[in-house]
Each structure stands twice: as C-alpha cells, then as structure tokens.
Scaffold this motif. Structure first.
Motif, PDB file in Angstrom:
ATOM      1  N   UNK A   2       0.842  -1.207   0.000  1.00  0.00           N
ATOM      2  CA  UNK A   2       0.000   0.000   0.000  1.00  0.00           C
ATOM      3  C   UNK A   2       0.875   1.253   0.000  1.00  0.00           C
ATOM      4  N   UNK A   3       1.905   1.275   0.849  1.00  0.00           N
ATOM      5  CA  UNK A   3       2.818   2.417   0.885  1.00  0.00           C
ATOM      6  C   UNK A   3       3.561   2.559  -0.439  1.00  0.00           C
ATOM      7  N   UNK A   4       4.013   1.417  -0.995  1.00  0.00           N
ATOM      8  CA  UNK A   4       4.768   1.459  -2.244  1.00  0.00           C
ATOM      9  C   UNK A   4       3.906   1.936  -3.405  1.00  0.00           C
ATOM     10  N   UNK A   5       2.619   1.551  -3.396  1.00  0.00           N
ATOM     11  CA  UNK A   5       1.717   2.006  -4.454  1.00  0.00           C
ATOM     12  C   UNK A   5       1.521   3.528  -4.379  1.00  0.00           C
ATOM     13  N   UNK A   6       1.395   4.062  -3.175  1.00  0.00           N
ATOM     14  CA  UNK A   6       1.294   5.521  -3.016  1.00  0.00           C
ATOM     15  C   UNK A   6       2.562   6.211  -3.506  1.00  0.00           C
ATOM     16  N   UNK A  48       4.615   5.022  -5.783  1.00  0.00           N
ATOM     17  CA  UNK A  48       4.647   4.863  -7.234  1.00  0.00           C
ATOM     18  C   UNK A  48       3.739   5.873  -7.917  1.00  0.00           C
ATOM     19  N   UNK A  49       2.623   6.213  -7.257  1.00  0.00           N
ATOM     20  CA  UNK A  49       1.674   7.188  -7.802  1.00  0.00           C
ATOM     21  C   UNK A  49       2.025   8.626  -7.394  1.00  0.00           C
ATOM     22  N   UNK A  50       3.190   8.785  -6.710  1.00  0.00           N
ATOM     23  CA  UNK A  50       3.696  10.091  -6.274  1.00  0.00           C
ATOM     24  C   UNK A  50       2.753  10.773  -5.285  1.00  0.00           C
ATOM     25  N   UNK A  51       2.115   9.968  -4.449  1.00  0.00           N
ATOM     26  CA  UNK A  51       1.265  10.504  -3.389  1.00  0.00           C
ATOM     27  C   UNK A  51       1.901  10.314  -2.009  1.00  0.00           C
ATOM     28  N   UNK A  52       3.087   9.729  -1.952  1.00  0.00           N
ATOM     29  CA  UNK A  52       3.748   9.490  -0.671  1.00  0.00           C
ATOM     30  C   UNK A  52       4.820  10.556  -0.454  1.00  0.00           C
ATOM     31  N   UNK A  53       4.826  11.131   0.739  1.00  0.00           N
ATOM     32  CA  UNK A  53       5.780  12.187   1.073  1.00  0.00           C
ATOM     33  C   UNK A  53       6.719  11.680   2.160  1.00  0.00           C
ATOM     34  N   UNK A  54       8.010  11.755   1.905  1.00  0.00           N
ATOM     35  CA  UNK A  54       9.036  11.357   2.879  1.00  0.00           C
ATOM     36  C   UNK A  54       9.831  12.609   3.198  1.00  0.00           C
ATOM     37  N   UNK A  55       9.634  13.142   4.381  1.00  0.00           N
ATOM     38  CA  UNK A  55      10.184  14.459   4.704  1.00  0.00           C
ATOM     39  C   UNK A  55      10.592  14.540   6.169  1.00  0.00           C
ATOM     40  N   UNK A  56      11.501  15.457   6.438  1.00  0.00           N
ATOM     41  CA  UNK A  56      11.941  15.705   7.814  1.00  0.00           C
ATOM     42  C   UNK A  56      11.100  16.840   8.391  1.00  0.00           C
ATOM     43  N   UNK A  57      10.029  16.478   9.085  1.00  0.00           N
ATOM     44  CA  UNK A  57       9.156  17.497   9.670  1.00  0.00           C
ATOM     45  C   UNK A  57       8.946  17.276  11.158  1.00  0.00           C
ATOM     46  N   UNK A  58       9.204  16.068  11.632  1.00  0.00           N
ATOM     47  CA  UNK A  58       8.965  15.794  13.035  1.00  0.00           C
ATOM     48  C   UNK A  58      10.132  16.305  13.878  1.00  0.00           C
ATOM     49  N   UNK A  59       9.856  16.719  15.085  1.00  0.00           N
ATOM     50  CA  UNK A  59      10.886  17.185  16.013  1.00  0.00           C
ATOM     51  C   UNK A  59      10.825  16.342  17.274  1.00  0.00           C
TER      52      UNK A  59
END
Length: 362
Positions: free
Chosen positions: A157-161, A163-174
C-alpha cells in the motif's frame, strides 16, 4: 608500457575485489539458511608495484666469425602486488553487521530512485501500529505467514502511493533530545554543529531554557503544512521512545490512500538480520499476497537463489558444502542483489590498516 600496466591492473584488481564481495554476500545468505554464523573478510587496499627492465647490446666476434657481431636483447617485467586482507570482527562486526540501519541511509536510497517496495521488504524488520491506545507489531518474517502476509499488504500500500507520487518522505517531526539552561547565548558554531547532525536549538521563553530537538523522517500521504503541527507533535509523543532506526508513518483519511489509514513506525533491521531474512526466505515461500493496490512488480519471493550445476550463465555464484548456488538472472533478483551490495557498502567504517597506492617503477 606503464599506462598499459596501470590500466590492466586497476580494472583487474577492481573486478576481483568486487567479485569477492558479491560472492561473500551470497555465501553468507546460504550460511544463514543453514543457521550457520556469517563472516566477512574485507580487502581495504591493493598495492601493485611493477618493474620494467630492458637492455640491449652486442657480442664481439669469436673464432672464425670474420668480424660479425651478434645482437643481445633482454627484457624483464615483474609485478609485486601487496594485498591487505582484514577479517570483519570485534567492534567493526558490531557496528557494520549488528547495528540497525539508520533512517538517513534509507532516505539516501529513496532519493536516488530505489524501488520503495523492494527497499522496505529488504530493510524493514516490522511495522509497529498504533491501534486503540495500544501498539501492535507486525513482523517481516516469512516463517510467520499470517503476520508476514499483513506486512506485505501494508508495505505494498505504501509502495503504491509512492509509485503514484502521493507518498511524502520528509523531515518534519521534532523529537526532544535535551532541555536545560545554557550559560550565555548560543555560539554560531553550536548552531552549525547541530544543523549538520539534523538537530536544532529552540528557546523556551517561559523558563528561559533551551531545548535541543532532532528532526526525524515522516512517511505520510500529505505534504508538509497540510496537517497542524500540534497533531504531528502528538503523534510523535505516541511513538514514545523513538530509536534512530524507526521511521514514523502517518497515512490519514482525507488524503490519497487514506481509505486504508496507517499510523505507526517502520523498524529498520541490521545487515545481519537482512542476510538471515533472505536465508529464511530461501526455505519459505510466502505465496501470493492480497493487496489493495497493484504494483508493477511485486514477486512472492524477494530474492531467488537457485542450485545450479555450472557458473556459465550465473551473474553471481558461490560454492558451499559441495553445492553451487547462484542468484537468479531475473531483473528483479539482480536489482535486489545490487541493493544488498549498496547497503553493505554503506556500512563501511574507516579501517586502521595501511592503504598504499599503486606505484609503477621503471
């Protein structure tokens, strides 16, 4: 002759050192499938010294030669390689093989376009889900079919998101690391040093103290700023102790893929655990996996290792206990093995061993 010798030596030694590493990786997977201990030996340096000598002359006439002279030509080429071989053991074994992979390395591989499904199936030990005030752990272990099936479904499910460019991997948590009083104002080098290590200082006006926080990765189905910071902070507190090998996941309703929400963490495993996982997979076939999103490639077995009779068509093959094993020649399997090789190289630590260069003497 010097450039020719240099070209041949660099390419030949490079190929052999790379071959040794590839075959050691495959050998240790096979060892792990038999529950045998793994072991690596590294080659940190190769020094090749070449000696070229040539001489020419003539021999004086003898006897009835009537003044004729004979040419005399002599040439010598010698190669004297010095190879440093260092077993990986002790503290280096612990740091390279037993220490869990950190989130920064996963981010590096994702940023260069690594298949997200392949990467998580190889590096993730489990998913820790936050459900109804409790934590539930789902292991990436083929010997536990029920949990393994669910893990595969969630990762797909994560990989499909992704692949569809709907998954965001970002440094936002503190993540708060330290809080206390500081004598005087912070110096510029303190701030820069914190930034280099993904930390940042925050002042607390009410108490006059400072708080040192660390930015962490968040895998989500929404971009930064789409969710209130207070909600993300609350989610971070939910994770409690947050080791550097865990990545927070937040797939929320109202965004793409939110019909299957996921809140929890991805726990990354050590390189030793990766090899043992592949070894267990050699003797356990998980079968087809039901998933909500279809991926272009998602084979049942992550890495196929076959018993073969000859090395002729094998890209990587190794002998073990009288049997020849080889990595399948399928594109997927070769890509998985290449990713495994990259992960192994990312664990390299500085070795206290002499590292001379290649010298050519004439």
């Amino acid at each position: 002759m010097s450039p020719v010798a240099l070209h041949r030596a660099v390419l030949a030694y490079d190929e052999q050192v790379a071959r040794v590493t590839r075959e050691q990786l495959l050998l240790n997977i096979v060892r792990a499938s038999d529950s045998h201990p793994i072991h690596f030996t590294s080659v940190p340096s190769v020094a090749a010294t070449f000696l070229f000598q040539a001489s020419a002359g003539i021999t004086p006439p003898e006897g009835d030669a009537r003044g004729l002279v004979a040419p005399l030509i002599n040439a010598t080429v010698a190669e004297n390689p010095t190879i440093t071989i260092v077993p990986i053991e002790g503290e280096e074994f612990t740091q390279r093989l037993l220490t869990p992979i950190e989130e920064s390395r996963l981010l590096s591989l994702v940023s260069v376009g690594t298949d997200f499904n392949m990467l998580l199936r190889l590096t993730a030990a489990s998913l820790r889900l936050f459900e109804a005030g409790e934590d539930r752990r789902i292991s990436n272990d083929p010997s536990r079919p029920i949990g393994y099936q669910e893990f595969r479904r969630l990762v797909a499910h994560l990989a499909a998101l992704h692949q569809e460019q709907h998954l965001h991997i970002q440094r936002v948590m503190a993540q708060p690391v330290w809080e206390g009083l500081v004598r005087g104002p912070l110096e510029p080098h303190d701030i820069l040093q914190a930034i280099e290590k993904t930390y940042q200082w925050q002042s607390l006006p009410q108490s006059g103290a400072y708080q040192l926080t660390r930015s962490r990765l968040l895998v989500s189905n929404y971009p930064a700023g789409a969710v209130d910071l207070a909600q993300l902070t609350q989610l971070g507190k939910r994770a409690k102790e947050w080791p550097p090998n865990e990545i927070l996941v937040d797939i929320r309703p109202g965004f793409p893929g939110g019909e299957s929400p996921i809140q929890g963490t991805i726990q990354l495993r050590s390189f030793d655990s990766i090899l043992r996982f592949l070894g267990v997979e050699m003797i356990n076939n998980d079968g087809n996996v039901r998933r909500g999103h279809e991926l272009s490639t998602n084979p049942a077995r992550l890495l196929t290792i076959e018993k073969v009779d000859t090395r002729s068509h094998a890209t990587v093959a190794v002998q073990y206990q009288g049997q020849l094993y080889a990595v399948s020649a399928n594109t997927w399997d070769l890509e998985v093995f290449r990713l495994l090789y990259q992960l192994f190289q990312m664990t390299v630590k500085p070795i206290q061993a002499p590292v001379p260069g290649i010298t050519i003497a004439k």
